[in-house]
Design an enzyme around this catalytic site. Structure first.
Site, PDB file in Angstrom:
ATOM      1  N   ASN A   6       0.870  -1.177   0.000  1.00  0.00           N
ATOM      2  CA  ASN A   6       0.000   0.000   0.000  1.00  0.00           C
ATOM      3  C   ASN A   6       0.908   1.229   0.000  1.00  0.00           C
ATOM      4  O   ASN A   6       1.547   1.526   1.000  1.00  0.00           O
ATOM      5  CB  ASN A   6      -0.885  -0.039   1.259  1.00  0.00           C
ATOM      6  CG  ASN A   6      -1.719   1.218   1.410  1.00  0.00           C
ATOM      7  OD1 ASN A   6      -1.753   2.065   0.512  1.00  0.00           O
ATOM      8  ND2 ASN A   6      -2.391   1.344   2.538  1.00  0.00           N
ATOM      9  N   LYS A   8       0.045   4.288  -0.116  1.00  0.00           N
ATOM     10  CA  LYS A   8      -0.581   5.445   0.550  1.00  0.00           C
ATOM     11  C   LYS A   8      -0.362   6.700  -0.305  1.00  0.00           C
ATOM     12  O   LYS A   8      -0.535   6.637  -1.515  1.00  0.00           O
ATOM     13  CB  LYS A   8      -0.043   5.589   1.977  1.00  0.00           C
ATOM     14  CG  LYS A   8      -0.175   4.278   2.762  1.00  0.00           C
ATOM     15  CD  LYS A   8       0.059   4.425   4.213  1.00  0.00           C
ATOM     16  CE  LYS A   8      -0.125   3.077   4.902  1.00  0.00           C
ATOM     17  NZ  LYS A   8      -0.039   3.118   6.335  1.00  0.00           N
ATOM     18  N   HIS A  87      -9.650   0.998   5.286  1.00  0.00           N
ATOM     19  CA  HIS A  87      -8.309   1.189   5.845  1.00  0.00           C
ATOM     20  C   HIS A  87      -8.365   2.126   7.050  1.00  0.00           C
ATOM     21  O   HIS A  87      -9.146   3.079   7.072  1.00  0.00           O
ATOM     22  CB  HIS A  87      -7.357   1.741   4.779  1.00  0.00           C
ATOM     23  CG  HIS A  87      -5.930   1.696   5.232  1.00  0.00           C
ATOM     24  ND1 HIS A  87      -5.376   2.678   6.025  1.00  0.00           N
ATOM     25  CD2 HIS A  87      -4.965   0.756   5.068  1.00  0.00           C
ATOM     26  CE1 HIS A  87      -4.130   2.338   6.299  1.00  0.00           C
ATOM     27  NE2 HIS A  87      -3.854   1.183   5.732  1.00  0.00           N
ATOM     28  N   GLU A  89      -6.576   4.525   7.949  1.00  0.00           N
ATOM     29  CA  GLU A  89      -6.438   5.967   7.679  1.00  0.00           C
ATOM     30  C   GLU A  89      -7.727   6.546   7.098  1.00  0.00           C
ATOM     31  O   GLU A  89      -8.046   7.708   7.309  1.00  0.00           O
ATOM     32  CB  GLU A  89      -5.219   6.207   6.786  1.00  0.00           C
ATOM     33  CG  GLU A  89      -3.940   6.037   7.594  1.00  0.00           C
ATOM     34  CD  GLU A  89      -2.808   5.324   6.876  1.00  0.00           C
ATOM     35  OE1 GLU A  89      -2.817   5.273   5.639  1.00  0.00           O
ATOM     36  OE2 GLU A  89      -1.918   4.808   7.590  1.00  0.00           O
ATOM     37  N   GLU A 156      -5.042  -4.915  10.713  1.00  0.00           N
ATOM     38  CA  GLU A 156      -3.981  -3.915  10.861  1.00  0.00           C
ATOM     39  C   GLU A 156      -4.251  -3.107  12.133  1.00  0.00           C
ATOM     40  O   GLU A 156      -5.041  -2.151  12.111  1.00  0.00           O
ATOM     41  CB  GLU A 156      -3.974  -2.954   9.668  1.00  0.00           C
ATOM     42  CG  GLU A 156      -3.792  -3.628   8.322  1.00  0.00           C
ATOM     43  CD  GLU A 156      -3.286  -2.653   7.267  1.00  0.00           C
ATOM     44  OE1 GLU A 156      -2.168  -2.850   6.799  1.00  0.00           O
ATOM     45  OE2 GLU A 156      -3.997  -1.689   6.933  1.00  0.00           O
ATOM     46  N   GLY A 162       2.715   2.294  10.850  1.00  0.00           N
ATOM     47  CA  GLY A 162       3.677   3.394  10.731  1.00  0.00           C
ATOM     48  C   GLY A 162       4.427   3.690  12.013  1.00  0.00           C
ATOM     49  O   GLY A 162       5.116   4.707  12.107  1.00  0.00           O
ATOM     50  N   SER A 192       3.577  -2.081  10.317  1.00  0.00           N
ATOM     51  CA  SER A 192       5.030  -2.155  10.539  1.00  0.00           C
ATOM     52  C   SER A 192       5.648  -3.483  10.115  1.00  0.00           C
ATOM     53  O   SER A 192       6.546  -4.001  10.779  1.00  0.00           O
ATOM     54  CB  SER A 192       5.375  -1.823  12.000  1.00  0.00           C
ATOM     55  OG  SER A 192       5.039  -0.474  12.269  1.00  0.00           O
TER      56      SER A 192
END
Ligand code: 13P
Length: 235
Positions: A6, A8, A87, A89, A156, A162, A192
């Protein structure tokens, strides 16, 4: 095994094209390992090869008045048939609700997409223990048709994304094992994942692959994780 990158909000169209070209040049003939790459919307490129390009996000409409969004027609132009939905985010930074996410899921399901559906708990929930974590994850599955044949779930944890932090291997296996019982679908781990931990994570019995963010931005690192997947044989 599925190994997915991904990107991003990273890598331009030019950089994405170069990345895909280099990756295809490195890949041996893949058997039992599927590769997915999710570039930014403006970096979508028509791509034929072993790596399948997917969308990180799109609006659940063919086209229309949805300023700033892309719709189904924009994905069809590039032959995109796989998408990330839910996701972390999108949920926590862009404030998509579970209702919005379920609508998106339904739309792309109706259009036959492979859906990599992401779930994950924030740290405050993890700290309440396993039962609270599983209860939270179940709320993120509300309204989602778990019997959809082209559904893959990516676990996740928000606090692992991150951050350089990951759950222990035992914690990943415990959650994945519970999710397998709830959802009965292929399960990816994300958060991660790097070249030095990908193999051990993918070797876990209930893990069917990884969804990698920053650790996949360099093609040689992503390739190394694909190579790890190739070496893993599960019964
Ligand atoms: P990182 O690998 O950068 O932690 O991101 C994980 C992720 O969000 C993949 O979708």
């Amino acid at each position: 095994m599925i190994v997915a990158a991904n990107f991003k909000t990273n890598l331009t169209r030019l950089e994405t094209g170069e990345y895909l070209g280099e990756l295809e040049g490195m890949l041996p003939k893949l058997e039992g390992v599927e590769v997915r790459v999710f570039p930014a919307s403006s970096s979508l490129v028509p791509h034929k090869g072993q790596a399948v390009v997917g969308a990180q996000n799109a609006y659940p409409a063919k086209s229309g008045a949805f300023t700033g969004e892309i719709g189904l027609v924009h994905l069809e132009e590039f032959g995109i048939e796989t998408i990330l939905v839910g996701h972390s985010e999108r949920r926590h930074v862009l404030h998509e609700s579970q209702v919005d996410i379920a609508k998106k899921f339904d739309f792309f399901k109706e259009n036959g997409f492979e859906i990599i559906y992401c779930i994950g708990e924030p740290l405050s929930v993890k700290e309440q223990g396993l039962d609270a974590t599983l209860a939270y994850l179940q709320t993120q599955l509300e309204g989602i048709d778990l019997s959809y044949a082209k559904l893959v779930v990516a676990y996740e944890p928000v606090w692992a994304i991150g951050s350089g932090l990951t759950p222990t291997l035992e914690e990943i296996e415990t959650i994945h094992d519970a999710l397998k019982r709830i959802a009965g679908v292929k399960l990816l781990y994300g958060g991660s994942v790097k070249t030095d931990n990908a193999k051990a994570i993918m070797e876990l019995p209930s893990v069917d692959g990884v969804l990698v963010g920053s650790g996949a931005l360099k093609v040689e690192n992503f390739f190394s994780m694909i190579n790890d997947a190739i070496t893993i044989k599960k019964g």
